[in-house]
Design an enzyme around this catalytic site. Structure first.
Site, PDB file in Angstrom:
ATOM      1  CG  ASP A 133      -2.265   0.630   0.969  1.00  0.00           C
ATOM      2  OD1 ASP A 133      -2.292   1.861   0.873  1.00  0.00           O
ATOM      3  OD2 ASP A 133      -3.269  -0.101   0.870  1.00  0.00           O
ATOM      4  CG  ASP A 142      -3.772   0.250  18.485  1.00  0.00           C
ATOM      5  OD1 ASP A 142      -3.310  -0.264  19.519  1.00  0.00           O
ATOM      6  OD2 ASP A 142      -4.982   0.483  18.330  1.00  0.00           O
ATOM      7  CG  ASP A 152       9.484   3.842   0.091  1.00  0.00           C
ATOM      8  OD1 ASP A 152       8.926   3.701  -1.020  1.00  0.00           O
ATOM      9  OD2 ASP A 152       9.529   4.933   0.696  1.00  0.00           O
ATOM     10  CG  ASP A 157      13.668   4.637   1.496  1.00  0.00           C
ATOM     11  OD1 ASP A 157      12.739   3.960   1.986  1.00  0.00           O
ATOM     12  OD2 ASP A 157      13.548   5.856   1.252  1.00  0.00           O
ATOM     13  CG  HIS A 166      -5.361   3.533   1.300  1.00  0.00           C
ATOM     14  ND1 HIS A 166      -5.059   2.258   0.895  1.00  0.00           N
ATOM     15  CD2 HIS A 166      -6.703   3.692   1.078  1.00  0.00           C
ATOM     16  CE1 HIS A 166      -6.153   1.669   0.424  1.00  0.00           C
ATOM     17  NE2 HIS A 166      -7.173   2.521   0.536  1.00  0.00           N
ATOM     18  CG  ASN A 180      -3.481  -1.897  23.168  1.00  0.00           C
ATOM     19  OD1 ASN A 180      -4.668  -1.825  22.846  1.00  0.00           O
ATOM     20  ND2 ASN A 180      -2.527  -1.219  22.563  1.00  0.00           N
ATOM     21  CB  THR A 182      -5.360   2.632  24.296  1.00  0.00           C
ATOM     22  OG1 THR A 182      -5.548   3.912  23.695  1.00  0.00           O
ATOM     23  CG2 THR A 182      -4.110   1.985  23.728  1.00  0.00           C
ATOM     24  CG  ASN A 258     -13.867   1.097  -3.728  1.00  0.00           C
ATOM     25  OD1 ASN A 258     -14.206   0.027  -3.213  1.00  0.00           O
ATOM     26  ND2 ASN A 258     -12.739   1.715  -3.414  1.00  0.00           N
ATOM     27  CB  ALA A 268      -9.542  -8.277  -6.934  1.00  0.00           C
ATOM     28  CE1 TYR A 270      -3.378 -10.692 -13.801  1.00  0.00           C
ATOM     29  CE2 TYR A 270      -3.299  -9.170 -11.938  1.00  0.00           C
ATOM     30  CZ  TYR A 270      -3.051  -9.458 -13.267  1.00  0.00           C
ATOM     31  OH  TYR A 270      -2.461  -8.513 -14.086  1.00  0.00           O
ATOM     32  CB  SER A 331      -9.371   0.209   0.375  1.00  0.00           C
ATOM     33  OG  SER A 331      -8.958   0.482  -0.932  1.00  0.00           O
TER      34      SER A 331
END
Length: 556
Positions: A133, A142, A152, A157, A166, A180, A182, A258, A268, A270, A331
């Site tokens: 993504d 979290d 990346d 890098d 996203h 946890n 929270t 969408n 999707a 494939y 997504s």
């Protein structure tokens, strides 16, 4: 304490009474609301260690007792304590989704049954979910502790930091740190996250970079690949990269798109990828007219569509350490499916990608037309059923079947004992407690010492006097979390043989008179008269020269 009821007092003693007090500690007699529901009539009774089923039954046998409840030790269900959990309708839908434009919407229980699934597994840190993504916020509270090394490919890098948001949202939906105290709750509480950045700060990226991400995931230990992206047309290199991952055991999951059209987007589309559609909180395919109020988009459908997953008004992690309340689209639906795939792997990591895919398909809750259809695929994702259907899952986790007791009841008899009880007792989940007990003529219960040989349990009731009525019970509790109980209750009598006696007394002569010409008597007759039930009356009758009957003298 039973002082007013002798029979109750006897049962208390038989069961080893330790404590006796009202259920409600307050003055129930002055609280009319308690009396309205008969709560003033309940008492807590504590005993020495006993078979709870048999103790309960001994009280229910008393005429003054109308109900007996076991005081079960309660443990919390596997419900996380995360701050935003109650707002996450994907896990537990109570109609709490906040529709665009205002108001709460949703169909009760239109969710993926996460709570029940977590009773089976909350995931494993040995499973890695790759998020291809925009990257992932490496400092999000979290997510940070769950991240493994990624790459990346936008900036070439090793720091796949999210500069759009996203990817961070998708990572949290799949596997946010959970329970946890929270934040939000991910589907898989323990899986690790591999951030792979193929999309730039505008949310766009080249298929060549996505292919590189797929290859990185395959060669660096990923188990699931989540791709909340789409576009373009067929690419043989793209297809080959996904096939290589799929055939190596990686579950590929991607967004159907969408555009509210009947064509599933690539990747999707494939064959080696699970195409995920977006479900509205009201249990139908997301469209411009569904209850969430988001009129500007709808979930794609088509021949490749496999499963529907919650995809609108979702709580998700946000870059900068925050949380959004309106993550939308296929997504959002995709990483939820990826999280379920990783839960399945946590239960059985030897399954192939095809087997996991089939489990997710076959466990889905059917929507729309019966069976698979192009509008909703196999139906709504169901994490709980998927785990139940996973080979290797312990079936005793959800066992509700009581043990089987095979026993030929003792029949009424004239014998006085002892009496042997033999029972074959089995349960697929094993046995926890097996006991036998007996009582005589409605008295107190007595435990029976058991001998065990395999599945055979043997006990003996000691000899009793004739005329006794003997009740006995065999109790078996299985070793599943539900502690299912089976009780076999029987009764028989020791019949007094003299009640049904039809045998005459036995008479034998010890001595008797012989013919005599010179003896005039008296004449002595000595007899032996016996009967197992005793002799109640003996009478000697005689006649002379055929005359009338006379009664002789009887001396015992």
């Amino acid at each position: 304490d039973g002082s007013r009821f002798p029979a109750l007092k006897r049962v208390n003693l038989d069961n080893g009474l330790k404590d006796f007090r009202p259920l409600i500690a307050n003055d129930a007699f002055n609280d009319s609301s308690l009396r309205d529901y008969d709560l003033d009539l309940y008492y807590i009774v504590e005993f020495e260690v006993q078979d709870p089923a048999l103790v309960s039954k001994s009280y229910l046998d008393l005429p003054m007792i109308t109900d007996v409840d076991l005081d079960w030790l309660q443990t919390k269900s596997t419900i996380p304590n995360d701050s935003y959990f109650n707002g996450q309708w994907a896990h537990r839908n109570t109609g709490q989704a906040q529709a665009f434009g205002g108001g709460s919407v949703g169909t009760y229980d239109c969710d993926i049954d996460s709570e029940q699934a977590w009773d089976i597994s909350t995931g494993s840190s040995s499973i890695i979910v790759a998020i291809i993504d925009t990257g992932v916020d490496s400092n999000h509270p979290d997510l940070a502790a769950k991240l493994v090394s990624g790459w990346d490919y936008v900036n070439s890098d090793s720091d796949p930091e999210d500069d759009e948001g996203h990817g961070t949202a998708c990572a949290g939906l799949a596997a946010a740190i959970s329970n946890n105290g929270t934040g939000m709750t991910g589907v898989d509480w323990n899986a690790q996250i591999m951030p792979l950045k193929a999309l730039d700060s505008d949310g766009s990226g080249w298929s060549s970079d996505i292919i590189s991400c797929i290859n990185y995931a395959r060669t660096h230990g990923a188990n699931v690949i989540s791709m909340s992206l789409g576009g373009g047309n067929y690419s043989s290199s793209y297809n080959s990269a996904l096939l290589s991952a799929y055939n190596s055991g990686i579950v590929n999951v991607a967004a159907a798109g969408n555009d509210d059209v009947g064509t599933v987007s690539y990747p999707a589309k494939y064959s080696s990828v699970m195409a995920v559609g977006a479900l509205s909180p009201c249990n139908n395919r997301k469209s411009p007219s569904t209850c969430d109020g988001e009129y500007w988009w709808g979930s794609n459908w088509g021949n490749e569509l496999e499963v529907m997953s919650p995809g609108t008004r979702l709580r998700a992690t946000e870059i900068g350490g925050g949380y959004m309340a309106d993550m939308n689209g296929t997504s959002g639906a995709t990483p939820i499916v990826a999280g379920v795939a990783s839960l399945i792997m946590s239960v059985n990591n030897s399954l192939s990608a095809a087997e996991i895919r089939a489990i997710i398909q076959n466990s889905a809750v059917d929507l729309g037309s019966a069976g698979w259809d192009s509008d909703t695929g196999y139906g709504r994702l169901n994490a709980y059923q998927a785990l139940l259907d996973t080979p290797g899952i312990d079936p005793c986790i959800t066992d509700y079947d009581a043990p089987e007791i095979i026993h030929t009841p003792l029949e009424s008899t004239t014998e006085t004992g002892p009496f042997q009880i033999v029972a074959i007792i089995t349960d697929d989940c094993g046995l926890d407690i097996v006991s036998m007990r007996y009582r005589v003529n409605g008295g107190g219960w007595n435990s029976i010492t058991l001998s065990v040989l395999g599945d055979q349990y043997t006990g003996n009731i000691p000899s009793q006097i004739s005329g006794s009525t003997i009740d006995y019970e065999i109790s078996a509790t299985d070793d599943s979390p539900n502690s299912n109980v089976q009780i076999d209750s029987q009764s028989f009598q020791i019949i007094d043989g003299c009640v049904i006696d039809f045998t005459v007394p036995a008479i034998s002569y010890f001595s008797q008179p012989v013919d005599s010409y010179d003896e005039t008597g008296p004449y002595l007759i000595v007899l032996n008269i016996t009967d197992p039930c005793g002799v109640s009356n003996v009478q000697l009758n005689y006649s002379v020269n055929g005359g009338g009957s006379n009664v002789g003298m009887i001396i015992e």
